[in-house]
Write an enzyme that holds these catalytic residues in place. Structure first.
Site, short mmCIF file in Angstrom:
data_model
loop_
_atom_site.label_atom_id
_atom_site.label_comp_id
_atom_site.label_asym_id
_atom_site.label_seq_id
_atom_site.Cartn_x
_atom_site.Cartn_y
_atom_site.Cartn_z
N LYS A 184 0.84 -1.21 0.00
CA LYS A 184 0.00 0.00 0.00
C LYS A 184 0.87 1.25 0.00
O LYS A 184 0.61 2.20 -0.74
CB LYS A 184 -0.95 -0.03 1.22
CG LYS A 184 -2.04 -1.08 1.06
CD LYS A 184 -2.81 -1.38 2.32
CE LYS A 184 -3.78 -2.54 2.05
NZ LYS A 184 -4.54 -2.97 3.22
N GLN B 4 -5.04 -1.77 9.34
CA GLN B 4 -4.79 -3.06 8.69
C GLN B 4 -5.40 -4.18 9.54
O GLN B 4 -5.10 -4.29 10.73
CB GLN B 4 -3.27 -3.28 8.51
CG GLN B 4 -2.93 -4.55 7.76
CD GLN B 4 -3.44 -4.56 6.33
OE1 GLN B 4 -3.32 -3.59 5.60
NE2 GLN B 4 -4.03 -5.67 5.92
N ASP C 149 -11.09 2.78 3.53
CA ASP C 149 -11.36 1.35 3.36
C ASP C 149 -12.87 1.08 3.24
O ASP C 149 -13.27 -0.01 2.85
CB ASP C 149 -10.81 0.56 4.56
CG ASP C 149 -9.63 -0.32 4.17
OD1 ASP C 149 -9.39 -0.50 2.96
OD2 ASP C 149 -8.95 -0.83 5.08
#
Ligand code: NAD
Length: 302
Positions: free
Chosen positions: A70, A114, A137
């Site tokens: 990422k 994460q 997200d």
């Protein structure tokens, strides 16, 4: 005179007596990243560098690889990314406090936690601490609710990546029978909602579904996200179907495969995504896309 600007492909008109076209996730990702790079350039000219904060807790090796990917993708496109790493035994309140500080930081436009988090974390609570304006997200309940009513700000990255791949190949979704195998909150359920929003007829299957094949055989578009190698065999797929394999499985011999018997199914499908090199590159790309979008919204509000 009316001229059709786009020609759409449908499962019923393509794929007979042919080997499926393999959808190149890297190619689609390159195109989306190029668009993001241009948008980033114009934001930087206005004094706004899109910024992503990534929070990682613990030593999960796979998570560290995902985070590194990422960060790399952000750098390539011109975003600023910062990783905040916490030990596995960090109290949930400490991570939540860090999120609240990042919510107030004007140089941070996107915040990502994460997953998975260590077992002592209340994941819903941690994700809920992220400002919905920075929830790149798309896991905050506000954005999930937006998805249900068809106007979410940040669609979750993996299903959003699948949607972009279908658009890139001009694959018609409206009116098509879509079967989604897998009903998780991060892939299966949002995928089903997004395709329903595009007027597909959607069926969701999961681990408790009886006789999976009776559903998959009806699919014009089959999206598989179960995490089970060889779950989908050729006899379960309609001739000419579009098959999107989201699964990522590491076999004992070290090979990476999806959930679909790729070699068998590609002889029956019209389109198929490979693993690796299919949906995977799109997930990271759509995170970059969502972060640039968050920065654009911030710039418009500022
Ligand atoms: P998950 O474990 O949270 O959910 C799996 C879903 O599949 C569940 O709904 C379960 O009921 C269903 N399922 C399991 N076995 C099944 C079976 N035999 N028949 C029908 N349904 C079954 O997993 P997830 O996070 O949604 O991920 C699914 C897969 O996609 C994994 O392989 C994961 O690694 C992969 N993944 C890939 C990407 C990417 O970028 N390509 C992103 C996220 C997840």
């Amino acid at each position: 005179m009316l001229i059709a600007l786009h020609t759409f492909t449908t499962a019923s008109t393509a794929g007979r007596n042919m080997v499926a076209k393999v959808i190149d996730g890297h190619a689609v990702a390159r195109q989306v990243r190029a668009e993001c790079r241009e948008l980033t350039k114009s934001l930087v000219e206005r004094g706004v560098t899109p910024g992503l904060a990534v929070i990682i807790v613990g030593e999960n090796a796979a998570s560290r690889v995902y985070v590194a990917n990422k960060v790399k993708a952000c750098t390539e496109v011109g975003l600023k990314s910062t990783v905040y790493a916490f030990d596995a035994d960090t109290p949930g309140a400490t991570v939540e406090a860090a999120i609240l500080r990042l919510n107030d930081d004007p140089e941070v436009h996107g915040i990502l936690v994460q997953l998975p988090l260590p077992a002592h974390f209340d994941v819903r609570r941690v994700l809920g601490a992220i400002s919905s304006d920075k929830d790149v997200d798309g896991f905050h309940l506000y954005n999930v609710g937006g998805l249900v009513v068809g106007d979410t700000v940040f669609p979750p990255c993996t299903p959003y990546g699948v949607q972009k791949m279908l658009e890139y190949e001009n694959i018609l979704v409206e009116g098509q029978n879509v079967v989604v195998v897998g009903a998780s909150n991060i892939v299966g359920k949002p995928m089903a909602l997004m395709l329903m929003q595009k007027d597909a007829t959607v069926c969701i299957c999961h681990a408790k579904t009886r006789d999976l094949a009776q559903f998959t055989i009806l699919a014009d578009i089959l999206v598989v996200a179960a995490g089970k190698p060889n779950l989908i065999l050729p006899q379960m797929v309609r001739t000419g179907a579009v098959v999107i394999d989201v699964g990522i499985n590491r076999l004992p011999d070290g090979r990476l495969v999806g959930d679909v018997d790729f070699e068998g199914v590609r002889r029956k499908a019209s389109y198929i995504t490979p693993v690796p090199g299919g949906v995977g590159p799109m997930t990271v790309t759509m995170l970059v896309h969502n972060t640039v979008k968050a920065a654009q919204r911030h710039a418009a509000l500022a």
